[in-house]
Each structure stands twice: as C-alpha cells, then as structure tokens.
Design a protein around this motif. Structure first.
Motif, PDB file in Angstrom:
ATOM      1  N   LEU A 155       0.825  -1.212   0.000  1.00 43.54           N
ATOM      2  CA  LEU A 155       0.000   0.000   0.000  1.00 43.54           C
ATOM      3  C   LEU A 155       0.855   1.257   0.000  1.00 43.54           C
ATOM      4  O   LEU A 155       1.755   1.425   0.824  1.00 43.54           O
ATOM      5  CB  LEU A 155      -0.928  -0.002   1.218  1.00 43.54           C
ATOM      6  N   LEU A 156       0.531   2.173  -0.913  1.00 46.26           N
ATOM      7  CA  LEU A 156       1.200   3.472  -0.971  1.00 46.26           C
ATOM      8  C   LEU A 156       0.506   4.498  -0.080  1.00 46.26           C
ATOM      9  O   LEU A 156       1.129   5.470   0.348  1.00 46.26           O
ATOM     10  CB  LEU A 156       1.222   3.970  -2.418  1.00 46.26           C
ATOM     11  N   VAL A 157      -0.766   4.284   0.164  1.00 45.77           N
ATOM     12  CA  VAL A 157      -1.565   5.149   1.030  1.00 45.77           C
ATOM     13  C   VAL A 157      -2.478   4.249   1.866  1.00 45.77           C
ATOM     14  O   VAL A 157      -2.567   3.049   1.637  1.00 45.77           O
ATOM     15  CB  VAL A 157      -2.414   6.157   0.220  1.00 45.77           C
ATOM     16  N   ASP A 158      -3.164   4.846   2.826  1.00 49.49           N
ATOM     17  CA  ASP A 158      -4.073   4.069   3.657  1.00 49.49           C
ATOM     18  C   ASP A 158      -5.273   3.575   2.847  1.00 49.49           C
ATOM     19  O   ASP A 158      -5.716   4.231   1.895  1.00 49.49           O
ATOM     20  CB  ASP A 158      -4.614   4.923   4.812  1.00 49.49           C
ATOM     21  N   MET A 159      -5.803   2.424   3.231  1.00 49.02           N
ATOM     22  CA  MET A 159      -7.112   1.961   2.780  1.00 49.02           C
ATOM     23  C   MET A 159      -7.830   1.405   4.008  1.00 49.02           C
ATOM     24  O   MET A 159      -7.195   1.164   5.049  1.00 49.02           O
ATOM     25  CB  MET A 159      -7.003   0.914   1.676  1.00 49.02           C
ATOM     26  N   PRO A 160      -9.151   1.237   3.971  1.00 47.03           N
ATOM     27  CA  PRO A 160      -9.874   0.812   5.160  1.00 47.03           C
ATOM     28  C   PRO A 160      -9.281  -0.445   5.798  1.00 47.03           C
ATOM     29  O   PRO A 160      -9.164  -1.487   5.166  1.00 47.03           O
ATOM     30  CB  PRO A 160     -11.290   0.559   4.627  1.00 47.03           C
ATOM     31  N   GLY A 161      -8.890  -0.314   7.053  1.00 41.47           N
ATOM     32  CA  GLY A 161      -8.353  -1.430   7.805  1.00 41.47           C
ATOM     33  C   GLY A 161      -6.850  -1.578   7.757  1.00 41.47           C
ATOM     34  O   GLY A 161      -6.285  -2.354   8.534  1.00 41.47           O
ATOM     35  N   PHE A 162      -6.168  -0.828   6.861  1.00 40.65           N
ATOM     36  CA  PHE A 162      -4.729  -1.008   6.678  1.00 40.65           C
ATOM     37  C   PHE A 162      -4.065   0.338   6.430  1.00 40.65           C
ATOM     38  O   PHE A 162      -4.604   1.192   5.730  1.00 40.65           O
ATOM     39  CB  PHE A 162      -4.446  -1.951   5.508  1.00 40.65           C
ATOM     40  N   SER A 163      -2.871   0.492   6.953  1.00 33.25           N
ATOM     41  CA  SER A 163      -2.139   1.740   6.792  1.00 33.25           C
ATOM     42  C   SER A 163      -1.135   1.634   5.652  1.00 33.25           C
ATOM     43  O   SER A 163      -0.759   0.531   5.220  1.00 33.25           O
ATOM     44  CB  SER A 163      -1.410   2.092   8.091  1.00 33.25           C
ATOM     45  N   ALA A 164      -0.692   2.774   5.158  1.00 38.65           N
ATOM     46  CA  ALA A 164       0.316   2.823   4.100  1.00 38.65           C
ATOM     47  C   ALA A 164       1.548   2.022   4.528  1.00 38.65           C
ATOM     48  O   ALA A 164       1.968   2.061   5.686  1.00 38.65           O
ATOM     49  CB  ALA A 164       0.697   4.269   3.809  1.00 38.65           C
ATOM     50  N   GLY A 165       2.107   1.281   3.587  1.00 37.75           N
ATOM     51  CA  GLY A 165       3.264   0.450   3.867  1.00 37.75           C
ATOM     52  C   GLY A 165       2.929  -0.989   4.164  1.00 37.75           C
ATOM     53  O   GLY A 165       3.808  -1.860   4.141  1.00 37.75           O
ATOM     54  N   THR A 166       1.655  -1.291   4.443  1.00 36.41           N
ATOM     55  CA  THR A 166       1.240  -2.668   4.727  1.00 36.41           C
ATOM     56  C   THR A 166       1.277  -3.498   3.449  1.00 36.41           C
ATOM     57  O   THR A 166       0.927  -3.021   2.370  1.00 36.41           O
ATOM     58  CB  THR A 166      -0.192  -2.685   5.302  1.00 36.41           C
ATOM     59  N   ALA A 167       1.703  -4.738   3.583  1.00 38.12           N
ATOM     60  CA  ALA A 167       1.688  -5.680   2.460  1.00 38.12           C
ATOM     61  C   ALA A 167       0.468  -6.588   2.584  1.00 38.12           C
ATOM     62  O   ALA A 167       0.207  -7.155   3.646  1.00 38.12           O
ATOM     63  CB  ALA A 167       2.965  -6.506   2.434  1.00 38.12           C
ATOM     64  N   LEU A 168      -0.290  -6.697   1.508  1.00 39.70           N
ATOM     65  CA  LEU A 168      -1.495  -7.515   1.467  1.00 39.70           C
ATOM     66  C   LEU A 168      -1.344  -8.611   0.427  1.00 39.70           C
ATOM     67  O   LEU A 168      -0.597  -8.466  -0.544  1.00 39.70           O
ATOM     68  CB  LEU A 168      -2.716  -6.658   1.115  1.00 39.70           C
ATOM     69  N   ARG A 169      -2.064  -9.688   0.626  1.00 37.19           N
ATOM     70  CA  ARG A 169      -2.117 -10.763  -0.363  1.00 37.19           C
ATOM     71  C   ARG A 169      -3.554 -10.968  -0.810  1.00 37.19           C
ATOM     72  O   ARG A 169      -4.484 -10.902   0.000  1.00 37.19           O
ATOM     73  CB  ARG A 169      -1.544 -12.061   0.215  1.00 37.19           C
ATOM     74  N   GLY A 170      -3.722 -11.182  -2.104  1.00 30.47           N
ATOM     75  CA  GLY A 170      -5.045 -11.374  -2.645  1.00 30.47           C
ATOM     76  C   GLY A 170      -5.005 -12.144  -3.939  1.00 30.47           C
ATOM     77  O   GLY A 170      -3.985 -12.742  -4.313  1.00 30.47           O
ATOM     78  N   HIS A 171      -6.133 -12.116  -4.656  1.00 31.06           N
ATOM     79  CA  HIS A 171      -6.256 -12.864  -5.902  1.00 31.06           C
ATOM     80  C   HIS A 171      -7.104 -12.057  -6.876  1.00 31.06           C
ATOM     81  O   HIS A 171      -8.084 -11.420  -6.490  1.00 31.06           O
ATOM     82  CB  HIS A 171      -6.912 -14.223  -5.651  1.00 31.06           C
ATOM     83  N   GLU A 172      -6.708 -12.098  -8.138  1.00 34.58           N
ATOM     84  CA  GLU A 172      -7.396 -11.338  -9.187  1.00 34.58           C
ATOM     85  C   GLU A 172      -7.918 -12.287 -10.248  1.00 34.58           C
ATOM     86  O   GLU A 172      -7.212 -13.210 -10.678  1.00 34.58           O
ATOM     87  CB  GLU A 172      -6.412 -10.346  -9.812  1.00 34.58           C
ATOM     88  N   PHE A 173      -9.173 -12.073 -10.696  1.00 31.35           N
ATOM     89  CA  PHE A 173      -9.766 -12.941 -11.712  1.00 31.35           C
ATOM     90  C   PHE A 173     -10.877 -12.160 -12.399  1.00 31.35           C
ATOM     91  O   PHE A 173     -11.974 -12.017 -11.876  1.00 31.35           O
ATOM     92  CB  PHE A 173     -10.326 -14.198 -11.053  1.00 31.35           C
ATOM     93  N   HIS A 174     -10.590 -11.622 -13.569  1.00 35.82           N
ATOM     94  CA  HIS A 174     -11.615 -10.897 -14.326  1.00 35.82           C
ATOM     95  C   HIS A 174     -11.175 -10.784 -15.788  1.00 35.82           C
ATOM     96  O   HIS A 174     -10.038 -11.072 -16.135  1.00 35.82           O
ATOM     97  CB  HIS A 174     -11.865  -9.510 -13.729  1.00 35.82           C
ATOM     98  N   TYR A 175     -12.107 -10.355 -16.625  1.00 43.60           N
ATOM     99  CA  TYR A 175     -11.855 -10.235 -18.060  1.00 43.60           C
ATOM    100  C   TYR A 175     -11.941  -8.787 -18.546  1.00 43.60           C
ATOM    101  O   TYR A 175     -12.019  -8.539 -19.735  1.00 43.60           O
ATOM    102  CB  TYR A 175     -12.864 -11.079 -18.840  1.00 43.60           C
ATOM    103  N   SER A 176     -11.925  -7.846 -17.657  1.00 44.63           N
ATOM    104  CA  SER A 176     -12.051  -6.450 -18.058  1.00 44.63           C
ATOM    105  C   SER A 176     -10.688  -5.831 -18.319  1.00 44.63           C
ATOM    106  O   SER A 176      -9.657  -6.319 -17.849  1.00 44.63           O
ATOM    107  CB  SER A 176     -12.773  -5.653 -16.961  1.00 44.63           C
TER     108      SER A 176
END
Length: 438
Positions: A373-394
């Motif tokens: 994260l470069l800036v804050d997002m809900p629940g997490f502050s800038a600098g936090t590393a998150l893991r997720g998954h992406e799946f779309h056709y757009s």
C-alpha cells in the motif's frame, strides 16, 4: 486436541466432476446425520456458497500461498464441533504457482499435507480403462508423503468398462471408493469466471439432492468415512482478519457477492456489524455505516440496472463525502466513471473514481497478487503488504487517480493494475485474502 477427521476431494485437472462429487458427498453425509464442515483449497470465492447450500454449514478457503500459519490454523479451527471435514481442491492436485508464498505454492496437495487429510482422487475414465491406473498411480507416487484415500472413477460407460478399469486399480494397489456412470445432467451451469453463483442457480436444492442420491447409489460412503483422518488443531479465531470498521454496509446481491468467508467471520468475531444492502434493488447503504464495502461480482451483467439505481448512487456519493468507501474488482469498477459492456455500450457508474473499464475487448487477468500500500485503505495503513487474488476479463480504458498500491504477481513481476484512491474512496482489482504474514 485434533481437528475432526477429514478428506480432500481433488482431481488431475479441472472439469473432471470433483465439484458435483463434493456437493453430493456433503449432502449425503449430512443426510446420514453427520455435522459436515466444508472447506475450499485455494482462492475460489464461488464454491464456498455451493458448499454451504449442500452441508448447511459455512465453508472457508484455505490457501497456502496467501495465508500464514496462524491464519490457516484459525480457519481450520472453524471445524470445531463437526463430525467430519470434506475439503475441495482447486484445479489439479499439485497445481500451484512457481514461487512459494506464506506457506507454499498454493496447491491442494499442500493443503491436504498440512491438515492431514487423505486425498480422494476423482478420475474421469472416459476413453480409457486400465490406463487410468497409471494416471492415478502417478498422482499417488508424485509425493509419497501425501496421505491417499483412494479413487472415485467418474464417467464410466458400462459394466465392462468398470471391470477393466478396476483391474488396473487393483494391479496398482489403489482403493476404488466409487464408480460413477456417465450422466450428462450432472453438471453445474457455468460462465466465463467458472460456475454461476449459487444464488443464480435455477433450482440448486433439487440439483444437490440429485447429486447426493447419485453418490449414495454409486459410492461407498462407509469406506469414505473410515478413510478420513486429520492433523493437529490450529489456534483460536483470534488470528482471523480484523474488521476495517465497526459498522460496515456490505453490498450483497447477484452483482456483488465475492467476499471470502473467513474475512466476514473475522469481522463478526471481532464484534463488527455488517449491514447488507442490494444495489440492484436500488437500496441505499446504511446511513450510520462507518464504511461501505462493495465486493466483486458481475456488475457487467447488470450495468444498466446499476446505472439506473439513483437512490443507491446518490446515497453512496453522499457517504463518500465524509466516510470511506472501498470496492474490490467488480465493486471497484462500479465506483468508477464508466463501465463498457461486451456490446460496447458505456454505462455511467458512481463516478467516485475516474476508472473506466471495458469488457468489449476481453482481457484475461488471473492470479495471486501481493500489494504494498502506498496510502491508507480501510483497515490497513500505508506500507502494509497484502495478499489477494485477481480474476476478471475487463481492461482499463482510463485510470486517472493516484495509485493505491504497488501490485506484484506471484512471481514478483510488478503490474499496472495498482488500484486507485480519491478522497475517502479506494478500490482494487484484487480480492483481499489476508495481510502478508497473517
């Protein structure tokens, strides 16, 4: 203390029938009076809703790439009170990414090993007989440490076909737990992201009941129960993800439904309140919500309806003036200026971000993501590393806002789909699974 005994249903590849076997098995065991805990190995966010419908108990994802040991243990502990665990694998049994994540490469085999669940391998034996045993034996021996319960032979054409295939399995020393005759009606409807959502199935209860009856007729349920085993119990639910706010207005309908169950359970366990609302029904998010969260889903199938949902859009914009709004994938697209559907028609979205996305020229985006994260997002502050998954056709047509994060794929390559931030509004293309090292 140990978890309830369990099994993992897997296959050499997708399309072999393991999901219908999974749903039929869940329901048949539940009909026998057992409390059945379902799980899904990997990042699939559609199957758990089907599991819940079949077992009557919430299903959770277990992901060895995205989750650290504390989170895996906390999710496994959700099986407390169950008589038996049945987990469903993703893709082929050993399929994963090239570079390991928090605990491994994300394969179903890793999940089975960690949890101590023997594997039931579902084999499509169409077009072969004794040769199917060579495939099964290869899977059995690829990792000799992996517990192996046996095989279910699917799409068997005739008694002779079954007899010949069984001969091969006997020669290889592989237990046959069931033989399913070929039936064209035992498939779930699909679309471009895989299965349709459980809420969209025209008669899901009847379909699951049919799968259970079919499994009961052709599978040795007692042998499957005896084969179940388990490993040690994980830590408590305290390790589940923390809520991003106290009172969360959560979009929930056919356009917005892709939220990982362990996130919602973590929010609930920590005392947060989720207040569901339906943008498709032109419902407004709760006025007193601290946060509005738009999950992923299929907004492209409902773009005209969303564009006309004036009450929803007006109240969402009003909320964003003073309080945070976050969108994931489809929710992110709905927060943008416009969404272009597959026919080339542009639909006006919320306009809280400058994002314009298009389905006119399909672009496949699939895989794990690590975001810094470069800036804050809900629940997490800038600098936090998150893991997720992406799946779309757009594809992105315009993205004028400041990036939310640096985003990398599972092999460490940085990508352009950085997410966005404008005022109190944030959005990502990836679906959040966990904070890194959680």
């Amino acid at each position: 203390m140990t978890n309830p005994p369990g099994l993992l249903i897997s296959a050499p590849s997708s399309g072999t029938g393991k999901t219908t076997v999974m749903l039929g098995l869940l329901r048949a065991l539940a009909e026998d009076g057992l409390t059945v805990q379902p799980f899904k190995s990997g990042p699939d966010y559609i199957d758990p809703a089907f599991h819940r419908a079949a077992a009557g108990r919430a299903s959770f994802n277990l992901d060895s790439w995205a989750m650290g040991a504390p989170l895996l243990g906390a999710i496994a502990a959700q099986a407390k009170g169950a008589d038996i665990v049945v987990a469903e694998g993703s893709m082929g049994l050993f399929d994963g990414v090239a570079k390991p994540g928090e605990q491994g490469h994300g394969s179903s085999a890793e999940t089975a090993l960690r949890m101590g669940w023997p594997v039931v391998l579902v084999l499509d034996v169409g077009g072969q007989a004794q040769s199917a045993a060579a495939t099964a034996l290869g899977f059995r021996m690829y990792n000799p440490d992996l517990p192996f319960a046996g095989v279910i032979l699917n799409r068997c054409a005739s008694p002779r076909h079954e007899r010949l295939t069984r001969l091969g399995m006997e020669r290889a020393g592989l237990p046959v737990l069931g033989v399913l005759p070929r039936r064209g009606d035992l498939t779930l409807p699909e679309r471009h992201l895989g299965l349709i959502q459980a809420v969209e199935h025209p008669d899901l209860e009847s379909a699951i009941a049919g799968y259970a009856a079919f499994l009961r007729e052709h599978v040795d349920l007692e042998a499957i129960k005896r084969a179940a085993s388990s490993g040690p119990m994980g830590p408590s639910s305290a390790a589940l993800p923390r809520p991003p706010a106290q009172r969360i207005a959560l979009a929930r309908d056919a356009a917005f439904s892709f939220t990982y169950p362990h996130l919602l359970e973590g929010w609930r366990a920590a005392g947060a309140e989720t207040v569901p609302f339906s943008p498709l029904a032109d419902e407004a998010p709760a006025r007193d919500a601290d946060l509005v969260w738009l999950p992923g889903g299929y907004p492209e199938l409902h773009a005209g309806t969303l564009a006309a949902a004036e009450r929803f859009l007006t109240c969402l914009r009003k909320h964003a003036e003073t309080r945070p709004v976050h969108g994931e994938c489809g929710g992110y697209m709905a927060l943008g200026e416009g969404l272009i559907d597959k026919d080339g028609t542009r639909h006006r979205m919320a306009g809280l971000l400058g994002l314009v996305t298009s389905y006119e020229k399909r672009k496949f985006n699939l895989g794990y993501r690590r975001a810094e994260l470069l800036v804050d997002m809900p629940g997490f502050s800038a600098g936090t590393a998150l893991r997720g998954h992406e799946f779309h056709y757009s594809s992105i047509v315009e993205q004028p806002d400041a990036p939310l994060a640096r985003v990398f794929d599972a092999e460490g390559a940085e990508g352009p789909q950085t997410g966005s931030r404008r005022g109190h509004v944030t959005g990502t293309f990836f679906h959040l699974i966990a904070e890194a090292s959680a």
